[in-house]
Each structure stands twice: as C-alpha cells, then as structure tokens.
Design an enzyme around this catalytic site. Structure first.
Site, PDB file in Angstrom:
ATOM      1  N   GLU A 129       0.809  -1.219   0.000  1.00 21.49           N
ATOM      2  CA  GLU A 129       0.000   0.000   0.000  1.00 21.49           C
ATOM      3  C   GLU A 129       0.847   1.276   0.000  1.00 21.49           C
ATOM      4  O   GLU A 129       0.979   1.965   1.016  1.00 21.49           O
ATOM      5  CB  GLU A 129      -0.994  -0.014   1.172  1.00 21.49           C
ATOM      6  CG  GLU A 129      -1.930  -1.207   1.114  1.00 21.49           C
ATOM      7  CD  GLU A 129      -3.093  -1.133   2.093  1.00 21.49           C
ATOM      8  OE1 GLU A 129      -4.045  -1.911   1.942  1.00 21.49           O
ATOM      9  OE2 GLU A 129      -3.056  -0.268   3.011  1.00 21.49           O
ATOM     10  N   GLU A 161      -5.930  -8.180  -0.260  1.00 21.40           N
ATOM     11  CA  GLU A 161      -6.671  -7.857   0.963  1.00 21.40           C
ATOM     12  C   GLU A 161      -8.092  -7.490   0.599  1.00 21.40           C
ATOM     13  O   GLU A 161      -8.327  -6.739  -0.351  1.00 21.40           O
ATOM     14  CB  GLU A 161      -6.053  -6.670   1.719  1.00 21.40           C
ATOM     15  CG  GLU A 161      -4.773  -6.961   2.452  1.00 21.40           C
ATOM     16  CD  GLU A 161      -4.285  -5.753   3.248  1.00 21.40           C
ATOM     17  OE1 GLU A 161      -5.130  -4.926   3.669  1.00 21.40           O
ATOM     18  OE2 GLU A 161      -3.068  -5.638   3.447  1.00 21.40           O
TER      19      GLU A 161
END
EC number: 3.2.1.21
Length: 443
Positions: free
Chosen positions: A169, A353
């Site tokens: 991320e 995710e």
C-alpha cells in the site's frame, strides 16, 4: 449462514488465502526486534486509541504454530504474511538479528509442512527508528537501504517463499503518513509526502532489481485502490474525484506501468519532488510478475475551497463497516478490470486484501458475524464478475486471519476471521471462518 460461492465455482488453480502483517500480530517486544516509528508514534499522546502499540499484539511470535494450524484447517491455500524490517535488521542496516531470521525461517518451514504457500510482503509499515531518524521515506538513500534489507531476508528464506511483494500500500506509506498524518511518522507536509511517494516507488524498483540479480522470481507489488465517485454531475466534482483518484490510485499505478506521474498529481507535488526525479522512472517501472490489489471501499468526493488537493470526502448512503467505510463490492469489479485493461495486461491479479471491521462479540464461545459472511460473499461475486469480463484474477486473500492491532485505532477494530481475546490472547474461529472453511473444502 453460508457462502453462496465455493471453491467449485472458481478455476482449479485459483488460490484462496488469508493475510496479516508483522507489526499487527507478532508482538514487537519479542525476539530482539529494533524500535520502529510505529512504537514512537504510538507513544505520542493522541496518535493511537488508548496509546496502544504492537509490543505484544497477538503474540504470533510465540503462537505461530497454532495460527498456521488455523490456516491449514480453514482450507486456505496461501498465507500472505509480512516480515518486519526492524526484526531482521534492528538498526535498519548493518548486522542482522539472528533471532529474527530464525523466526522467519521457522515460520516459512511451518507453512510448507502444512501445505500452505508462503506469500511474503517485505514492508508493511514498520520503518526502523534508526532510519526514521535519518528521514525515513523522505531520504533518497532509503531505496538502497530497503534493497539491502530485501536481499538480506531473501537470502535466508527466498528459496522457499512462493511469492514476494515489495511494499504494501504505497499510498498509506507515503500520503496517509506524510500528508494526512494519520499513520507513522505522522507528518503533515506536502514536500515530505511528495518525496515519500517517489522514494517508496524507487525503493520498490531498486529492490526488484536487486532480488532479480540474486535469482529470485514471482515478484510483485500491492496497491490499495479506492473508488472515487463524484458527489454530483458537475465539472468541479468530476475534477475533484479525478484528483482523488490520481493521488490514491494512479500515483502508483502509472509510474510502475507507464513511467509517468498523473497530471492531476503533478499539479500539487511537482514543485516538491526530488531534483531529477525523471531519471528514476526506468527503475520504478521494473517489470512485475504479478499484481496485488487491496480493496475495501469507495469515497464520495466533492470540490472544496483551499489549497491542493481542493477536495472533500463526503459520507455516502450505503451500509458501512465498523470503520465507517461504505460497502461497495462493484468497486472491486471496477478495479480488477481497470487495472488489467489499462495497466497490467495479462499479468496475474490477486486480491491481496479484502475484508471488514465489525463490532464482533464473543458469546458462549461463538462469534456470529453474519455481516462479514455477507461481505465476503458479495466481494467474491464481484471478483467472479471481473473474471467473466476477462480480468486474469488468480487468487483472493481475506483480511485478516486474526483480530489484530489496527494501527491508529489500536485494538478497537476487529477484521479477523478468528476472534482474539486481547487479555488472554485466546483464539476463537468466528462464523465467517467456518463459512470459508466449508466453502473451500476440497471435494
């Protein structure tokens, strides 16, 4: 409650897994790990709910065999885990910590013994304090520091991991942490944010090159993507949403796949990027073997007065998770198709995710989290829709195996398929775990 989709509804080689991260579950007070900027961020009043940190977390450092048993018994194929830079190299550079390397050695062997594919992430947000003192992600030398760490760890376990991701991320590591200030190191500085964006990308590319030089393969990157919907049909709202999309999503996809930054991003950060940044783009664009997408929600975006980025995030009317995030499965279909069509082509896509926080309560030894089962079911259906549209999706990894340390929210938000009592550290599989277990059973 059961899932409507099962393993039989996906190709035979489709992989199902669960994800965690080191600082959120391991217990950073064990095994010779060095201090990180999350330790000091959490020790600063007002930054983290109840000033909680990851010193004990879920005690995965000591309880990993039982946690791997949960993954195996849940019929999952893959465990996406991360390593802590400061556990491997307590000062970020220099002499490795033997206990840290031994831990990851045992952990990987434990996965293989249970028939679980190890999917390593090299960095999930815990910068060693010694490097944070030198500017962390704002220091251009961080690219070499990170590559050296990557090689040190992979020299030990790289012969046995199934896949390796560089940085988890990019947006959270750079913008959320250096412009919004909600994550460590907690800066609110556009110059720092611009440099962190560039240096995280440069570190990613530099590490890929170093690992390939050592003979490692199946290397990828993990992007968190958030759907930006204009609040109305006005041109001003459209521009605001395009700016949000540029900062959150395209700021990282376009450099890696197209060797450029989006125009709407450069409008705000060009003056703050490092000198001669253009010369780094060929390193940033080092080819990937696969692409990971983390997806949770959408944001409603409207225009606002004031300096860049001149936008505001508004509340939508869809059902929300315990994080206040709207539940919008169509956004997952959108990103899987968009990424494959515009950026990655035929590269394998993995949903690395996806999950929801809920106010889970343990009653009589059970957690009845039907809302999470419905969430997972809807997003698996959205993933299937993307596959039917041609997106080369090869796997889905739920966030998360365990309730854990949820960063600035401390231990207040529960994302796990398995409930953790943070006093006793006892694990209790939730209804969602059992639903996944049944759906993924091999016939």
């Amino acid at each position: 409650m059961t899932l409507t989709l099962s393993r039989a509804d996906f190709p035979e080689d489709f992989l199902f897994g669960v994800s965690t991260s080191a600082y959120q579950i391991e217990g950073h007070g064990f095994g010779g790990a060095g201090s990180t900027h999350w330790d000091t961020f959490a020790a600063t009043p007002g930054n983290v709910e109840n000033a909680e940190d990851g010193r004990i977390a879920c005690d995965h450092y000591n309880r990993w065999p039982a946690d791997l048993d949960l993954i195996r018994d849940g019929n999952f194929d893959v465990y996406r885990f991360s390593a802590s830079w400061a556990r491997v190299l307590p000062e970020g550079r220099g002499t490795p910590n033997p206990d840290g390397l031994d831990f990851y050695d045992r952990l990987v062997d434990g996965m293989l013994e249970r028939g679980i594919k190890p999917a390593l992430t090299l960095y999930h947000w815990e910068m060693p304090s010694a490097l944070a003192d030198l500017g962390g992600w704002t220091n251009p030398d961080v690219a070499k520091w990170f590559a050296d760490y990557a090689v040190t760890l992979m020299d030990r376990i790289g012969d046995r991991v199934w896949s390796t991701a560089t940085i988890n991320e990019f947006w959270c590591v750079s913008w959320l942490s250096h412009f919004v200030g909600a994550h460590a190191p907690g800066l609110r500085d556009i110059r720092a944010a611009a440099r962190a964006i560039h240096h995280t990308l440069l570190a990613h590319g530099t590490a890929l090159q170093a690992l390939r030089a050592e003979g490692h393969d199946n290397l990828g990157a993990v992007f968190n993507l958030e759907y930006a919907q204009p609040v109305d049909g006005s041109e001003a709202a459209r521009r605001a949403a395009a700016t949000y999309d540029a900062i959150y999503n395209r700021a990282f996809l376009e450099p890696i796949f197209q060797s450029q930054y989006p125009t709407e991003l450069l409008e705000g950060i060009n003056a703050h990027l490092p000198r001669f940044w253009e010369g780094d783009m060929h390193v940033i664009a080092e080819p990937l073997d696969w692409v990971g997408i983390n997806y949770y929600t959408r944001k409603i975006i409207g225009p606002a007065q004031g300096p860049y980025p001149s936008l505001e995030e508004l509340s939508g009317n869809l059902p929300k998770t315990d994080m206040g995030w709207e539940i919008f499965p169509d956004g997952l279909t959108h990103f899987l198709t968009r990424v494959s069509e515009r950026y990655s082509g035929d590269l394998p896509l993995y949903v690395t995710e996806n999950g929801m926080a809920a106010p889970d309560v343990l009653r009589h030894g059970q957690v009845a989290d039907e809302d999470r089962i419905a969430y997972l079911d809807a997003h698996l259906a959205a993933l299937r829709a993307a596959m039917e549209a041609g997106a080369p999706v090869k796997g889905y990894f739920a966030w998360s195996l365990l309730d854990n340390y949820e960063w600035a929210f401390g231990y207040d938000k529960r994302f796990g398929l398995v409930h953790v009592d943070f006093d006793s550290l006892e694990r209790t599989p939730k209804a969602s775990y059992h639903a996944m277990q049944r759906a993924l059973a091999h016939s």
